[in-house]
Scaffold this motif. Structure first.
Motif, PDB file in Angstrom:
ATOM      1  N   VAL A  34      37.272 -42.612  -1.728  1.00  0.00           N
ATOM      2  CA  VAL A  34      37.432 -42.952  -3.078  1.00  0.00           C
ATOM      3  C   VAL A  34      38.692 -43.303  -3.744  1.00  0.00           C
ATOM      4  CG1 VAL A  34      36.470 -42.093  -5.323  1.00  0.00           C
ATOM      5  CG2 VAL A  34      35.886 -40.822  -3.138  1.00  0.00           C
ATOM      6  N   ARG A  35      39.691 -42.711  -3.413  1.00  0.00           N
ATOM      7  CA  ARG A  35      41.021 -42.969  -3.881  1.00  0.00           C
ATOM      8  C   ARG A  35      41.385 -44.541  -3.687  1.00  0.00           C
ATOM      9  NH1 ARG A  35      44.931 -39.488  -1.859  1.00  0.00           N
ATOM     10  NH2 ARG A  35      44.146 -37.718  -3.376  1.00  0.00           N
ATOM     11  N   GLY A  77      47.850 -33.859  -2.291  1.00  0.00           N
ATOM     12  CA  GLY A  77      46.709 -33.324  -3.349  1.00  0.00           C
ATOM     13  C   GLY A  77      46.702 -34.267  -4.563  1.00  0.00           C
ATOM     14  N   ASN A  86      26.662 -37.853  -9.677  1.00  0.00           N
ATOM     15  CA  ASN A  86      27.941 -38.960  -9.349  1.00  0.00           C
ATOM     16  C   ASN A  86      28.696 -38.486  -8.028  1.00  0.00           C
ATOM     17  OD1 ASN A  86      27.333 -40.396 -11.483  1.00  0.00           O
ATOM     18  ND2 ASN A  86      28.710 -39.559 -12.899  1.00  0.00           N
ATOM     19  N   GLU A 110      44.031 -39.433 -13.645  1.00  0.00           N
ATOM     20  CA  GLU A 110      43.017 -38.961 -14.632  1.00  0.00           C
ATOM     21  C   GLU A 110      42.982 -37.373 -14.646  1.00  0.00           C
ATOM     22  OE1 GLU A 110      40.227 -39.857 -11.452  1.00  0.00           O
ATOM     23  OE2 GLU A 110      42.275 -39.054 -11.562  1.00  0.00           O
ATOM     24  N   GLN A 147      29.966 -35.460  -0.536  1.00  0.00           N
ATOM     25  CA  GLN A 147      30.422 -34.601  -1.691  1.00  0.00           C
ATOM     26  C   GLN A 147      29.258 -33.667  -1.901  1.00  0.00           C
ATOM     27  OE1 GLN A 147      31.971 -37.335  -4.226  1.00  0.00           O
ATOM     28  NE2 GLN A 147      34.170 -36.901  -3.620  1.00  0.00           N
ATOM     29  N   ARG A 195      48.652 -41.822  -1.308  1.00  0.00           N
ATOM     30  CA  ARG A 195      48.584 -41.140  -2.830  1.00  0.00           C
ATOM     31  C   ARG A 195      48.178 -42.121  -3.879  1.00  0.00           C
ATOM     32  NH1 ARG A 195      47.362 -37.128  -2.331  1.00  0.00           N
ATOM     33  NH2 ARG A 195      47.347 -37.565  -0.151  1.00  0.00           N
ATOM     34  N   GLY A 203      42.675 -37.853   3.122  1.00  0.00           N
ATOM     35  CA  GLY A 203      43.102 -38.054   1.540  1.00  0.00           C
ATOM     36  C   GLY A 203      42.390 -39.046   0.841  1.00  0.00           C
ATOM     37  N   GLY A 204      41.926 -38.534  -0.164  1.00  0.00           N
ATOM     38  CA  GLY A 204      41.266 -39.622  -1.263  1.00  0.00           C
ATOM     39  C   GLY A 204      39.821 -39.426  -1.004  1.00  0.00           C
ATOM     40  N   THR A 205      39.141 -38.370  -0.262  1.00  0.00           N
ATOM     41  CA  THR A 205      37.808 -38.584  -0.186  1.00  0.00           C
ATOM     42  C   THR A 205      37.012 -37.565  -1.241  1.00  0.00           C
ATOM     43  OG1 THR A 205      38.003 -36.794   1.680  1.00  0.00           O
ATOM     44  CG2 THR A 205      37.432 -39.137   2.217  1.00  0.00           C
ATOM     45  N   GLY A 206      37.995 -36.952  -2.080  1.00  0.00           N
ATOM     46  CA  GLY A 206      37.628 -36.470  -3.385  1.00  0.00           C
ATOM     47  C   GLY A 206      37.167 -34.770  -2.985  1.00  0.00           C
ATOM     48  N   LYS A 207      38.269 -34.220  -2.076  1.00  0.00           N
ATOM     49  CA  LYS A 207      37.695 -32.785  -1.916  1.00  0.00           C
ATOM     50  C   LYS A 207      38.071 -32.123  -3.287  1.00  0.00           C
ATOM     51  CE  LYS A 207      40.800 -33.119   1.601  1.00  0.00           C
ATOM     52  NZ  LYS A 207      41.010 -34.576   1.522  1.00  0.00           N
ATOM     53  N   SER A 208      39.161 -32.317  -3.973  1.00  0.00           N
ATOM     54  CA  SER A 208      39.543 -31.398  -5.264  1.00  0.00           C
ATOM     55  C   SER A 208      38.639 -31.747  -6.301  1.00  0.00           C
ATOM     56  CB  SER A 208      40.834 -32.106  -5.644  1.00  0.00           C
ATOM     57  OG  SER A 208      41.859 -31.985  -4.557  1.00  0.00           O
ATOM     58  N   ARG A 209      38.012 -33.107  -6.213  1.00  0.00           N
ATOM     59  CA  ARG A 209      36.902 -33.429  -7.220  1.00  0.00           C
ATOM     60  C   ARG A 209      35.450 -32.394  -6.942  1.00  0.00           C
ATOM     61  NH1 ARG A 209      38.759 -34.887 -11.479  1.00  0.00           N
ATOM     62  NH2 ARG A 209      38.286 -37.204 -12.314  1.00  0.00           N
ATOM     63  N   GLN A 216      47.182 -33.903   7.087  1.00  0.00           N
ATOM     64  CA  GLN A 216      48.338 -33.809   5.928  1.00  0.00           C
ATOM     65  C   GLN A 216      49.296 -32.698   6.330  1.00  0.00           C
ATOM     66  OE1 GLN A 216      46.971 -34.493   1.988  1.00  0.00           O
ATOM     67  NE2 GLN A 216      45.048 -35.615   2.737  1.00  0.00           N
TER      68      GLN A 216
HETATM   69  N1  LIG Z   1      32.556 -39.074  -6.588  1.00  0.00           N
HETATM   70  C1  LIG Z   1      33.562 -39.647  -7.104  1.00  0.00           C
HETATM   71  N2  LIG Z   1      33.353 -40.640  -8.242  1.00  0.00           N
HETATM   72  C2  LIG Z   1      34.559 -41.150  -8.586  1.00  0.00           C
HETATM   73  N3  LIG Z   1      35.683 -40.720  -8.608  1.00  0.00           N
HETATM   74  C3  LIG Z   1      35.920 -39.907  -7.477  1.00  0.00           C
HETATM   75  C4  LIG Z   1      34.717 -39.242  -6.998  1.00  0.00           C
HETATM   76  N4  LIG Z   1      35.439 -38.360  -5.911  1.00  0.00           N
HETATM   77  C5  LIG Z   1      36.863 -38.273  -6.050  1.00  0.00           C
HETATM   78  N5  LIG Z   1      37.121 -39.357  -7.180  1.00  0.00           N
HETATM   79  C6  LIG Z   1      38.329 -39.788  -7.433  1.00  0.00           C
HETATM   80  O1  LIG Z   1      39.134 -39.993  -6.278  1.00  0.00           O
HETATM   81  C7  LIG Z   1      40.572 -39.550  -6.266  1.00  0.00           C
HETATM   82  C8  LIG Z   1      40.817 -38.672  -5.126  1.00  0.00           C
HETATM   83  O2  LIG Z   1      40.093 -37.538  -5.278  1.00  0.00           O
HETATM   84  P1  LIG Z   1      40.585 -36.258  -4.981  1.00  0.00           P
HETATM   85  O3  LIG Z   1      42.296 -36.078  -5.377  1.00  0.00           O
HETATM   86  O4  LIG Z   1      39.837 -35.108  -5.128  1.00  0.00           O
HETATM   87  O5  LIG Z   1      40.766 -36.373  -3.066  1.00  0.00           O
HETATM   88  P2  LIG Z   1      41.097 -35.425  -1.968  1.00  0.00           P
HETATM   89  O6  LIG Z   1      40.220 -35.498  -0.792  1.00  0.00           O
HETATM   90  O7  LIG Z   1      41.292 -34.124  -2.558  1.00  0.00           O
HETATM   91  O8  LIG Z   1      42.507 -36.135  -1.683  1.00  0.00           O
HETATM   92  P3  LIG Z   1      43.755 -35.219  -1.075  1.00  0.00           P
HETATM   93  O9  LIG Z   1      43.490 -35.125   0.453  1.00  0.00           O
HETATM   94  O10 LIG Z   1      45.026 -36.307  -1.080  1.00  0.00           O
HETATM   95  O11 LIG Z   1      44.180 -34.261  -1.838  1.00  0.00           O
HETATM   96  C9  LIG Z   1      40.649 -38.933  -7.554  1.00  0.00           C
HETATM   97  O12 LIG Z   1      41.146 -39.886  -8.479  1.00  0.00           O
HETATM   98  C10 LIG Z   1      39.228 -38.441  -7.985  1.00  0.00           C
HETATM   99  O13 LIG Z   1      39.062 -38.472  -9.388  1.00  0.00           O
END
Ligand SMILES: Nc1ncnc2c1ncn2[C@@H]1O[C@H](COP(=O)(O)OP(=O)(O)OP(=O)(O)O)[C@@H](O)[C@H]1O
Length: 902
Positions: free
Chosen positions: A542-543, A781, A340, A330, A345, A810, A376-382, A496
């Protein structure tokens, strides 16, 4: 004219022409890998009758105790049953040091430098040098003769390449002889009045080029250039890629539907050129406006150059790198409703937003230096995006700068690169005065900086970045405040990718040790990093939604993979007989992306994916050539050779121009990614993705042939790309988000061997790459819904835990990930770096401390007790944790005080 052929009846009652070609086609299985040349050179035929006679002689000799030299049976081969001589004659393999010499009768092979007969040349050499039985074996149906030939040369033994090269001596000698007879008529270069010395020198180089090297240097040079281009990828790497493609084909990933195509581009007309000028003018204007809007009021009349600095300074690799297509999750760029956000986070979000609230109130109490860390996938970028939304909602987006080390990582958060925002030169040269003033302008309003994918940032780079920003904010390079005092939030996961191409101790998780070679900037970087004491470690995944996969990833991340994980991976490996196979011919898997550590695999995969797209969509595939020039003139052959070698020199400097490819594939409907910052203010940045909707060919382009693959002679004037995201409003005659992208010009230097000096080559090319496969490094990412991961043992070097962890983290789990081929179990079993393990512990401790402090109210009132002062303090900041009495305490006297919590 009547011609006589001999036909013979095969063992299967088939009639075939009695010819050497059929001897070769129906050779025995023992000779399967023999090419035509080896077949006739290294084998010979004997009839059964001759054999019987020999056997009789043999017996007589054995009786006499003499070796007659007859062939051992293991060196002979029966013709296949379809051959009339099956059972009647056999072929013997000559001994290794035999003296037989092949004699080519009839017409000689074509020459290799005549474009009109180039296909014939390639086909002829392939027929001679590549093993085949039926003619279709010579060339894959989706390749041109030239491509098949190039691919063959890359992987064939050196001996064969030498033979193929030497075959051209026939023509070289002939050319040299005829040139000799015309030598007397050679003309000198006219020494034109007014021509400057550089031009004269250039002219004489062109003229003298023919004097370099062997009797016919032009021809040799052409061959050398071809070889230099070919060896930009090593044969072993190429083969590694070719094998990946084979697997992709065998599982149906490259199935095609149609073999027809329609013309899909034409040379631009004058009207279109005029329209392009209007588009460009509008884009420039909007970029200017965008910059003004992003700044607070009353600063607007400051003029600033657009994008140029980015193009000059960006280190963002132009190396064809990343993908993208619709198979990316997305819109990562949108934030979430803060309600949310998951617990940790939210904690991170609250720290930043409450700090901003205070800052906006004018309470600049402390400099926020915060790290958001997490697997990875814990939503840092979000979280970054949700924080961005908060800045927007407060109307202060202009206070925030977001950056990352690579272009793709930056584009995922709507940011820019560290190098472009910090004006950090790749060559390490200091900032010029004009760069300093651009820096000051860029950072004038910035109060918050978010740096994503911090694991990729070397210690020394963090120090330089901090120093440059401090300069921009304070006007002094000696500013003691890190980052000039602005608030900085760094995000990432040290498990990473670490910095690439730097020394092993460059990651931030190494503590300083000058005895191990740490330089001043390394140490400074670590000291600055240690100042990031506000730490939030995101722990909720999350991922990844598959608990088995998550268990595996966590073990992998910590260097503790178990045998059960390996067994699980094997079931996902496409080449494993017990694989849990998926259907790659229909959605969603037909759109799966490839993640691989190797460029050779990525390049070939992208190529195949683009061909598949062209065939499925019935569109032509255009190859846009780079246009190189020196002082405005085209390159000589010697210079072209230097360019080809320079591009193949992976250890040399990585100047921007060399990263623009020799050829860029373009097709309508093709997914592409921009590889340099073109127009930062309109989001046309390195990493921006989109789909080609139109191609405006050069007006002087030769008539476009109605062929499936068209090698253009000129770089097209523009392509139209529908970007997934851009701030640009619709342009005249174009649908929303469609913008023209024109070729960029980048420079690089080459060594002119003959003259022993450097020359600057200007390269014109589209800053684009296909976006169907990408390297693991560039995948960091990203969230990819369906992914094929290649973690096979590469031909050279080895993979690290970082490679495999990033690639395998990923997507969401076993139902969305497949491994392309077998892998090296040892890589997965590698232990975690001890420095990283220690850093994990340190960050966990800081995370607990931050959480504890976070539970305290931001501001509390301290009740007056006797001599104590009534103060409001911010307990989260180190500066305000100490309470001072009105009068200094006598030494060694302990005093009590009470803090009242609400
Ligand atoms: N609170 C949340 N609710 C729903 N979806 C979420 C939430 N936080 C993150 N996501 C989803 O989880 C996925 C991973 O998030 P994101 O890319 O931010 O993780 P990341 O920690 O930055 O990963 P990486 O270390 O691989 O860069 C994305 O699809 C994101 O939209």
């Amino acid at each position: 004219m009547a011609q006589m052929v001999t036909v013979a009846l095969g063992a299967a009652d088939n009639v075939i022409v009695d010819s050497p070609v059929n001897d070769y086609r129906f050779r025995g299985l023992e000779l399967e890998n023999f090419n035509v040349l080896d077949f006739f050179w290294d084998t010979y035929e004997k009839s059964e009758k001759q054999l019987r006679n020999l056997a009789l002689e043999d017996e007589a000799h054995v009786d006499g105790g003499e070796d007659n030299g007859t062939e051992p049976s293991m060196n002979k081969s029966q013709y296949l049953p379809l051959h009339p001589k099956h059972g009647k004659s056999v072929r013997f393999i000559r001994s290794p040091n035999h003296n037989a010499i092949p004699n080519f009768t009839g017409r000689f092979l074509p020459r290799n430098d005549d474009q009109d007969i180039h296909d014939l040349y390639c086909a002829s050499v392939l027929a001679l040098a590549k093993p085949w039985r039926e003619l279709p074996d010579l060339k894959a149906e989706w390749k041109s003769w030239d491509e098949e030939f190039e691919d063959f040369l890359r992987t064939c033994p050196k001996r064969l390449r030498d033979i193929i090269g030497n075959l051209q001596h026939f023509y070289h000698c002939g050319d040299a002889a005829s040139k000799e007879s015309h030598l007397s008529s050679a003309t000198d270069i006219p020494n034109e009045v007014g021509a400057d010395s550089e031009e004269l020198q250039e002219a004489s180089i062109i003229q003298n080029e023919a004097n370099v090297g062997s009797p016919n240097p032009e021809i040799d040079m052409g061959e050398q250039i071809r070889q230099a281009i070919m060896y930009q990828i090593s044969p072993a790497e190429f083969l590694h890629g070719a094998l990946a493609i084979d697997i992709g084909r065998s599982v149906g990933l490259f199935d095609r539907f149609h073999s027809v195509w329609k013309p899909t581009a034409s040379p631009v007309t004058v009207e279109e050129l005029e329209r392009l000028q209007r588009w460009k003018a509008k884009m420039t204007k909007e970029a200017n406006n965008s910059r003004v809007i992003n700044q607070p009021m009353a600063e607007e009349d400051d003029s600033m150059e657009i994008g140029d600095a980015d193009v000059q300074m960006a280190s963002d690799t132009v190396e064809p790198s990343v993908l993208m297509n619709s198979n990316i999750a997305e819109d990562i760029l949108s934030g979430l409703d803060p309600s949310n956000l998951l617990r940790d986070q939210r904690r991170a979000y609250d720290i930043v937003t409450s700090h901003l609230d205070e800052w906006l109130k004018g309470n600049h109490t402390h400099q926020l230096r915060m790290l958001i860390h997490g697997e990875g996938g814990t939503g840092k970028s979000r979280v970054i995006q949700t924080i961005t939304d908060y800045f927007k909602s407060r109307g202060v987006e202009y206070l925030l700068m977001k950056t990352a080390y690579t272009g793709i990582a930056a584009s995922l958060i709507g940011g820019r690169t560290i190098h472009s925002t910090g004006k950090i030169s790749i060559s390490g040269r200091p900032m010029s005065d004009s760069t300093k003033s651009t820096m000051a302008e860029t950072w004038k309003h910035i109060a918050y900086l978010i740096v994503d994918e911090i694991s990729m940032v070397p210690r020394a780079l963090l120090a330089t970045y901090s120093r440059h920003i401090a300069y921009a904010k304070t006007g002094s390079l000696d500013s003691s405040a890190p980052f000039g005092g602005i608030n900085v939030i760094i995000c990432g996961d040290f498990h990473q990718f670490p910095p690439v191409g730097t020394k092993s101790r460059s990651p931030l998780y190494f503590t300083n040790d000058t005895s191990l070679g740490d330089k001043t900037d390394d140490c400074m970087g670590r000291i600055i990093y240690e100042g990031f004491t506000t730490v939030v470690v995101l722990k909720e995944q999350v991922r990844v939604t598959d608990s088995v996969w998550l268990d595996f990833l966590r073990h992998l991340r910590n260097g503790r993979v178990q045998q059960r994980h390996i067994e699980m991976l094997k079931k996902l490996t496409l080449t494993d007989p017990h694989v849990d196979m998926v259907d790659f011919s229909s959605p969603p898997w037909d759109d799966a992306c490839l993640v691989t550590p190797r460029h050779a695999v990525r390049i070939q995969w992208n190529d195949m994916a683009v061909r598949k797209h062209c065939e499925q969509s019935c569109v032509q595939l255009f190859r846009s050539p780079a246009q190189d020039s020196i002082c405005g003139r085209p390159l000589t052959n010697a210079e072209r050779l230097s360019v080809a070698r320079k591009k193949g020199d992976h250890h040399g400097s990585r100047q921007d121009g060399t990263k623009l490819p020799d050829n860029v594939s373009l097709a309508v409907g093709m997914k592409v990614m921009v590889t340099v910052n073109v127009q930062t203010d309109l989001d046309i940045t390195n990493g921006a993705r989109g789909t080609i909707t139109g191609i405006g060919l050069h007006p002087e382009e030769n008539e476009v042939p109605n062929e499936r693959v068209v090698q253009l002679s000129r770089t097209p004037v523009y392509i139209l790309v529908k970007l997934e995201r851009t701030k640009m409003s619709p342009l005249e005659g174009l649908e929303e988000s469609v913008i023209p992208i024109v070729p960029v010009v980048k420079s690089f230097s080459i060594e002119a061997e003959a003259e022993k000096r450097k020359k600057t080559v200007r390269r014109l090319q589209f800053p684009m790459t296909e976006a169907y496969a990408f390297t693991d490094y560039r995948s960091q990412g990203q969230t990819i819904p369906y992914v094929v991961v290649d973690i096979a043992k590469p031909p050279s070097g080895s993979l690290t835990l970082f490679n495999v962890y990033v690639a395998l983290s990923r997507s969401s789990g076993r139902h969305t990930i497949r491994l392309l081929r077998d892998f090296d179990e040892d890589v997965l079993m590698k232990a975690l770096d001890e420095h990283l393990a220690l850093e994990d512990e340190r960050l966990d401790r800081l995370d607990r401390e931050t959480e504890f402090l976070g539970r305290l109210p931001t501001a509390v009132e301290v009740e007056e007790l006797g001599d104590w002062e009534l103060r409001t303090v911010d307990l989260r900041t180190s500066s305000s944790r100490r309470l001072r009495p009105k009068t200094p305490s006598p030494p060694n006297e302990r005093r009590k005080f009470v803090i009242l919590f609400e």
